[in-house]
Design an enzyme around this catalytic site. Structure first.
Site, PDB file in Angstrom:
ATOM      1  NE  ARG A 145      37.684  52.842  36.641  1.00 44.83           N
ATOM      2  CZ  ARG A 145      37.634  53.676  37.682  1.00 44.83           C
ATOM      3  NH1 ARG A 145      37.816  54.986  37.492  1.00 44.83           N
ATOM      4  NH2 ARG A 145      37.437  53.231  38.891  1.00 44.83           N
ATOM      5  CB  CYS A 156      37.079  46.118  37.527  1.00 44.03           C
ATOM      6  SG  CYS A 156      36.822  45.934  39.300  1.00 44.03           S
ATOM      7  CD  GLU A 191      37.893  49.634  34.382  1.00 47.70           C
ATOM      8  OE1 GLU A 191      38.985  49.716  34.976  1.00 47.70           O
ATOM      9  OE2 GLU A 191      36.797  49.511  34.974  1.00 47.70           O
TER      10      GLU A 191
END
Length: 764
Positions: A634, A682, A752
């Site tokens: 990520r 998410c 994230e």
């Protein structure tokens, strides 16, 4: 009987019915009109009068008002509250309440007296109305609004109803200036000592913030001023709280708590420990960017004395700030412009010391003296404080409601050889500043309006320069909640969707010259927008030049960074190119996906990329081959500080039907596991031990809520917005989730989602 007698005349009967019903309606209307309570607030433009109007309105009053000195913008704001703006008293009986800034000889007061209305000064009205209720009186020559605003925030965050009248506005529309709840136990009131109405209050408890002499037009000596505060304490029923620096005095039968003795702090670097001696209690708080720790500690102590509970850690950290109290009007990489209400020498000295510690670069000061009586009394102190600064710009004295002769700045300027007149302070000096500068607009009169106009002129200079050089269209103050998938956010100073590479290059280079930050925004699907304005340029590659998909050779395509993943997948399916199906259902653009290395647990987008074209901070275009790019889960470190322009992606030839079937299967799986609603996908990265969603589920965090933000009951790694969430709701929820996970597992969750213009380290 009358209606029965005309039953043989239908037309007359209908007319009689209508007449009868009209009469009943009119009687009912007049009766209701008679019951409607009315209050006319003279001097309604003042914050204290607005807060009173809001509280009375919530108690069933129709509020009328007038102010001889008010801007159109302020008047419109008050009208939006539902106040009737008029300089004519309403026909029905009512009460006229007037500000201490309004002289008794005012024509509207005289009309009200002739009509035998109840005519009362604001302070007297409050003192009478709040008799036999729990009142916390906040007094002192400065700091009242800041302390009260903190207390209001603490009560609100704790979910405890409280009535209050605040003498200032919050920096964002977080809370109104006044609020009333029928079931509230306490009333928080800033008691004004300037007009003598302080003598009419007998509060339940009193906070004395300071006893610095002020209002010399009413109190001839410092002793007279302090005596008024002392008498208020004598009339207080339950307890008094004051700093230890105020000379101690006894109040038989009433506890006097002292800040520095009964309540104290121990500073420990970036935090401080709040201690209560009487209960042997202590709690640690992050210090953050607190301006006046004394005011904060008084609010913490008062909350503890009233509720017997400590203020929550996040309640202190999430304080939204007050307008004209250390308010940042503009902040870029090199320039910070502040507005502050300081008008007493003690306030001014405290504020300037705060700026010295908290902001870098040379300090420029624009100061408007407030009230001739105050300047005459304290002008040696003002000169002593200001004359050491090389950049001081002095405005004429703001007279407020005083009748006495103006204390001209021409008397002060010879005492300060480096000082200049306020009119000579032009935005041109800050237009392309190469050095760090902090500019403070200080004072309690019109200086704040001057400051906001000054900032607008500087912003206009920047906008014209950027547009002329780039030949791109730029807008100002765009709403960011409209550009966020999470539907929250404040404003962006500048926004541009460039149409050319040269335009984009100019904007990046000019932003660097001007010291203005820039940010590339995709679809807003992975960025949390703060409520505070982003003082930079939001760049969005949404023009067709940045969204094109161009075939190259066998199963290879150049895809513009502004192209959405959904558009790319549809194109590939239509052209029989497989290998990208795992990206189905992931929102965002190619540029954002490359920055975040978007994908699944098993595969990221960079596995499909052969090269990427980027623009660096110098405006140069570079071609990065896949083998030279550093990526991780990520993240993509190689793209930090760069703008992705396009990427060459490679798939494989495949039947379109097979691609469609695979995408449908992936969508079905996502529909089973992922929630619908307003979210940013998410929220946290998975940990080294596995799925964060499963971890949060095991810890029982599904459904956890702060305000309008809550953890999805379907997938615990999704934070949803029910439509009422604020930035602070999300931050507090994230903070609580991380704290629980760390306490119970020892793991530290890493978001994230990114924050526009901020880092999670600073926010949390």
């Amino acid at each position: 009987m009358f209606l029965k007698g005309i039953q043989h005349f239908p037309g007359l009967k209908n007319l009689a019915y209508r007449t009868f019903l009209t009469l009943i309606w009119w009687i009912s209307y007049r009766r209701e009109a008679g019951l409607q309570k009315s209050a006319f607030l003279l001097g309604l433009g003042g914050m204290g009068m607005e807060s009173l109007g809001l509280c009375l309105q919530q108690q069933g009053y129709q509020i009328y008002g007038w102010d001889d000195c008010i801007t159109a913008a302020r008047m419109n704001q008050l009208q939006r509250n539902g106040f009737v703006w008029t300089n004519v008293l309403p026909a029905n009986d009512g009460s006229l309440i007037y500000s201490s800034a309004v002289p008794i000889k005012h024509p509207l007061i005289q009309v009200a007296i002739q009509r035998q209305w109840s005519v009362t000064r604001r302070g007297s009205f409050l003192a009478q109305r709040l008799k036999n209720t729990n009142v916390l009186a906040i007094v002192g020559s400065h700091g009242k609004s800041s302390t009260t605003a903190y207390l209001v925030h603490f009560f609100k965050q704790a979910g405890i109803a409280v009535n209050y009248l605040l003498g200032a506005q919050y920096q964002t529309a977080y809370y109104p200036t006044g609020d009333y709840h029928a079931g509230a136990t306490w009333n928080l009131v800033e008691v004004d000592e300037s007009d003598g109405t302080i003598e009419e209050f007998s509060p339940t408890a009193t906070l004395v913030l300071n006893d610095d002499w002020d209002h010399s037009d009413y109190y001839a000596t410092a002793a007279a001023y302090k005596s008024a505060l002392y008498r208020l304490c004598q009339r207080t029923q339950s307890w008094v709280m004051m700093p230890e620096v105020i000379a101690e005095f006894s109040l038989p039968g009433i506890p006097v708590f002292r800040l520095g003795r009964d309540f104290s702090i121990i500073e420990t670097g970036k935090s401080f420990i709040f201690k209560c001696l009487k209960d042997n209690f202590q709690k640690e708080y992050v210090k953050g960017n607190i301006f006046n720790l004394t005011n904060v500690l008084m609010a913490l102590s008062a909350f503890y004395l009233i509720t017997e509970n400590a203020v929550g850690s996040f309640a202190l950290k999430s304080f939204p700030g007050i307008r004209r109290r250390q308010e940042i009007l503009l902040k870029t990489k090199r320039i910070c412009v502040l507005s502050d209400y300081a008008h007493h020498p003690t306030e001014l000295e405290t504020y300037l010391e705060y700026v010295k510690k908290s902001f870098s670069g040379e300090h420029w000061i624009a100061f408007e003296p407030h009230r001739s009586s105050r300047i005459r009394l304290f002008y040696p102190d003002f000169i002593r404080i200001l004359k050491t600064y090389p950049h001081v710009f002095l405005g004429e004295t703001y007279r407020a409601f005083e009748d006495e002769a103006l204390f001209s700045r021409d008397v002060v300027l010879p005492q300060m050889p480096l000082a200049q007149k306020l009119e000579t302070l032009l935005p041109d000096s800050f237009f392309m500043s190469r050095d760090q500068k902090t500019l403070s607009f200080i004072g309690a009169g019109d200086i704040d309006s001057f400051a906001r106009d000054w900032v607008e002129k500087l912003v206009s200079l920047w906008k014209d320069y950027l547009e002329e050089d780039s030949r791109e269209r730029i807008t100002v103050y765009d709403r960011l909640d409209k550009k966020s998938a999470f539907c929250i956010g404040g404003e962006g100073l500048f926004f541009c969707a460039p149409k050319t590479l040269s335009g984009l290059r100019s904007l990046v280079l000019d932003a660097k010259d001007l010291g203005i930050p820039w940010y590339i925004l995709g679809s807003g699907s992975n960025v949390l927008m703060p409520h505070a304005r982003y003082d930079g340029i939001i760049l969005q590659l949404s023009d067709p030049v940045w969204t094109a998909i161009v075939p190259l050779d066998h199963a290879c395509f150049r895809v513009g960074a502004g192209c959405t993943l959904g558009k790319m997948l549809n194109f590939m399916q239509a052209n029989g190119i497989g290998g990208f199906e795992f990206l189905d259902g992931i929102p965002g653009t190619i540029g954002g996906a490359l920055q975040m290395n978007a994908g699944t647990n098993l595969k990221g987008i960079w596995e499909c990329v052969t090269s990427v074209e980027v623009m660096n901070e110098r405006g140069e275009v570079e071609l990065l081959q896949r083998g030279d790019v550093r990526t991780d889960y990520r993240t993509c470190a190689s793209l930090e500080g760069k703008i992705a322009l396009s990427a060459v992606v490679k798939g494989y030839v495949c039947e379109s039907q097979a691609i469609q079937t695979k995408r449908q299967c992936i969508r079905a799986q996502r529909a089973i596991s992922q929630p619908k609603g307003i979210s940013l996908g998410c929220f946290f990265k998975n940990t080294l031990k596995g799925s964060t969603g499963k971890l949060l589920d095991q810890l029982g965090l599904k459904g956890m809520r702060v305000g309008g933000a809550f953890v999805s009951p379907k997938h615990a790694n999704f934070i949803l917005n029910d439509g009422t969430a604020t930035f602070y709701h999300v931050i507090e929820l994230v903070s609580k989730i991380r704290s629980i996970v760390t306490q119970k597992t020892g793991q530290v969750l890493v978001p994230e989602v990114r924050i526009l213009g901020e880092t999670w380290e600073n926010v949390l």
